[in-house]
Scaffold this motif. Structure first.
Motif, mmCIF file in Angstrom:
data_model
loop_
_atom_site.group_PDB
_atom_site.id
_atom_site.type_symbol
_atom_site.label_atom_id
_atom_site.label_comp_id
_atom_site.label_asym_id
_atom_site.label_seq_id
_atom_site.Cartn_x
_atom_site.Cartn_y
_atom_site.Cartn_z
ATOM 1 N N GLY A 155 -1.249 -1.427 -6.301
ATOM 2 C CA GLY A 155 -1.122 -0.614 -5.090
ATOM 3 C C GLY A 155 -0.521 -1.408 -3.947
ATOM 4 O O GLY A 155 -0.751 -2.611 -3.836
ATOM 5 N N ILE A 156 0.256 -0.736 -3.107
ATOM 6 C CA ILE A 156 0.913 -1.372 -1.973
ATOM 7 C C ILE A 156 0.559 -0.625 -0.693
ATOM 8 O O ILE A 156 0.656 0.600 -0.630
ATOM 9 C CB ILE A 156 2.450 -1.349 -2.143
ATOM 10 C CG1 ILE A 156 2.873 -2.114 -3.402
ATOM 11 C CG2 ILE A 156 3.139 -1.907 -0.898
ATOM 12 C CD1 ILE A 156 4.299 -1.833 -3.827
ATOM 13 N N GLN A 157 0.150 -1.387 0.329
ATOM 14 C CA GLN A 157 -0.015 -0.863 1.675
ATOM 15 C C GLN A 157 0.639 -1.836 2.641
ATOM 16 O O GLN A 157 0.801 -3.015 2.327
ATOM 17 C CB GLN A 157 -1.486 -0.671 2.041
ATOM 18 C CG GLN A 157 -2.135 0.511 1.326
ATOM 19 C CD GLN A 157 -3.562 0.737 1.774
ATOM 20 O OE1 GLN A 157 -4.415 -0.131 1.604
ATOM 21 N NE2 GLN A 157 -3.822 1.905 2.324
ATOM 22 N N SER A 158 1.013 -1.345 3.808
ATOM 23 C CA SER A 158 1.612 -2.206 4.819
ATOM 24 C C SER A 158 1.116 -1.755 6.182
ATOM 25 O O SER A 158 0.107 -1.068 6.274
ATOM 26 C CB SER A 158 3.142 -2.148 4.728
ATOM 27 O OG SER A 158 3.726 -3.128 5.572
ATOM 28 N N LYS A 159 1.838 -2.121 7.232
ATOM 29 C CA LYS A 159 1.404 -1.741 8.574
ATOM 30 C C LYS A 159 1.516 -0.237 8.792
ATOM 31 O O LYS A 159 0.832 0.323 9.640
ATOM 32 C CB LYS A 159 2.178 -2.504 9.636
ATOM 33 C CG LYS A 159 3.663 -2.239 9.659
ATOM 34 C CD LYS A 159 4.355 -3.114 10.680
ATOM 35 C CE LYS A 159 5.851 -2.902 10.628
ATOM 36 N NZ LYS A 159 6.572 -3.862 11.452
ATOM 37 N N LYS A 170 3.154 3.640 6.475
ATOM 38 C CA LYS A 170 3.635 4.137 5.183
ATOM 39 C C LYS A 170 5.110 3.824 4.964
ATOM 40 O O LYS A 170 5.525 3.512 3.846
ATOM 41 C CB LYS A 170 3.389 5.640 5.074
ATOM 42 C CG LYS A 170 3.714 6.187 3.696
ATOM 43 C CD LYS A 170 3.338 7.631 3.542
ATOM 44 C CE LYS A 170 3.624 8.099 2.119
ATOM 45 N NZ LYS A 170 3.204 9.488 1.922
ATOM 46 N N ASP A 171 5.932 3.913 6.027
ATOM 47 C CA ASP A 171 7.364 3.622 5.874
ATOM 48 C C ASP A 171 7.590 2.191 5.410
ATOM 49 O O ASP A 171 8.451 1.937 4.564
ATOM 50 C CB ASP A 171 8.115 3.866 7.187
ATOM 51 C CG ASP A 171 8.271 5.348 7.497
ATOM 52 O OD1 ASP A 171 8.105 6.178 6.577
ATOM 53 O OD2 ASP A 171 8.555 5.681 8.666
ATOM 54 N N ASP A 172 6.833 1.247 5.960
ATOM 55 C CA ASP A 172 6.990 -0.151 5.550
ATOM 56 C C ASP A 172 6.480 -0.372 4.126
ATOM 57 O O ASP A 172 7.016 -1.203 3.393
ATOM 58 C CB ASP A 172 6.288 -1.085 6.533
ATOM 59 C CG ASP A 172 7.142 -1.351 7.760
ATOM 60 O OD1 ASP A 172 7.889 -0.441 8.165
ATOM 61 O OD2 ASP A 172 7.072 -2.463 8.309
ATOM 62 N N ALA A 173 5.436 0.365 3.724
ATOM 63 C CA ALA A 173 4.960 0.267 2.344
ATOM 64 C C ALA A 173 6.037 0.776 1.388
ATOM 65 O O ALA A 173 6.268 0.191 0.325
ATOM 66 C CB ALA A 173 3.668 1.062 2.167
ATOM 67 N N LYS A 174 6.730 1.853 1.778
ATOM 68 C CA LYS A 174 7.816 2.379 0.946
ATOM 69 C C LYS A 174 8.952 1.372 0.857
ATOM 70 O O LYS A 174 9.515 1.161 -0.218
ATOM 71 C CB LYS A 174 8.327 3.698 1.529
ATOM 72 C CG LYS A 174 9.422 4.326 0.692
ATOM 73 C CD LYS A 174 9.844 5.677 1.224
ATOM 74 C CE LYS A 174 10.887 6.292 0.302
ATOM 75 N NZ LYS A 174 11.247 7.664 0.712
ATOM 76 N N LYS A 175 9.297 0.713 1.979
ATOM 77 C CA LYS A 175 10.352 -0.312 1.954
ATOM 78 C C LYS A 175 9.967 -1.459 1.020
ATOM 79 O O LYS A 175 10.799 -1.967 0.269
ATOM 80 C CB LYS A 175 10.603 -0.849 3.363
ATOM 81 C CG LYS A 175 11.331 0.121 4.262
ATOM 82 C CD LYS A 175 11.458 -0.454 5.668
ATOM 83 C CE LYS A 175 11.962 0.597 6.632
ATOM 84 N NZ LYS A 175 11.923 0.145 8.030
#
Length: 198
Positions: free
Chosen positions: A44-48, A50-55
């Motif tokens: 699983g990926i998360q970031s700051k 959702k757009d950054d997680a998609k990138k």
């Protein structure tokens, strides 16, 4: 990272570095390497946000995956084309109205890598083999401590740690206020020299 992988009492690693140090690529390579050889595993990926997680997913998982020689990549579900947008699924390709090739289905890993929004509860109830949490020090509108309190249960079975988490962030651009305080707290509470029986 290898120390973290081999230590049964370690839930993962925090990586705080300067820009352009390759921390995101290292996290994505570590995640891909484990998921692409593990049956029934989820990355699983998360970031700051959702757009950054998609990138992260597109630029650091999918694009490098497409350039690998065939022998380095397991079979994957091609029903989304050669550039998956939401999940990289190491499943037999779904075929509408046709019989699925039984050999492909039997040999499939049935593992996947996906991404989600930055919120605390997105992966609640999932069993993660590797979670990559990018730019946690720049999180927007989310408590990184509360998110960790949820996601840490995604890598355990009872008291046994069965997955790992990789947290990365850029030190020069960390957000201030609560996010900075919470990032500092996570760092201090993750000191491997201060392990207790829990």
């Amino acid at each position: 990272w290898q120390y973290c992988m081999e230590d049964p009492d370690c839930g993962g690693m925090l990586c705080i570095a300067q820009r352009r140090q390759g921390k995101t690529y290292r996290a994505s390579c570590s995640q891909y390497e484990v998921i692409s050889r593990s049956p029934n595993a989820i990355g699983g990926i998360q970031s700051k946000n959702k757009d950054d997680a998609k990138k992260f997913f597109i630029h650091h998982i999918v694009e490098p995956f497409k350039k690998l020689p065939d022998y380095f990549g397991p079979g994957y579900d091609k029903s989304q084309g050669t550039s998956p947008k939401n999940e990289l699924r190491f499943f037999a390709t779904s075929q509408r109205g046709e019989n699925v090739n039984e050999d492909d289905e039997r040999d499939a890993l049935n593992s996947l890598i996906n991404y989600g929004p930055a919120n605390e509860k997105h992966y609640d109830g999932w069993k993660l083999k590797i979670g990559a949490i990018d730019e946690y020090g720049k999180a927007e509108e989310v408590s990184v401590v509360e998110r960790h309190r949820t996601i840490k249960f995604c890598i355990t079975e009872g008291t046994r740690i069965v997955g790992k988490l990789i947290y990365t962030t850029t030190v020069e651009e960390m957000a201030g206020g609560r996010t900075l305080e919470e990032s500092k707290l996570m760092w201090e509470e993750s000191d491997p020299n201060k392990k207790d029986k829990n």
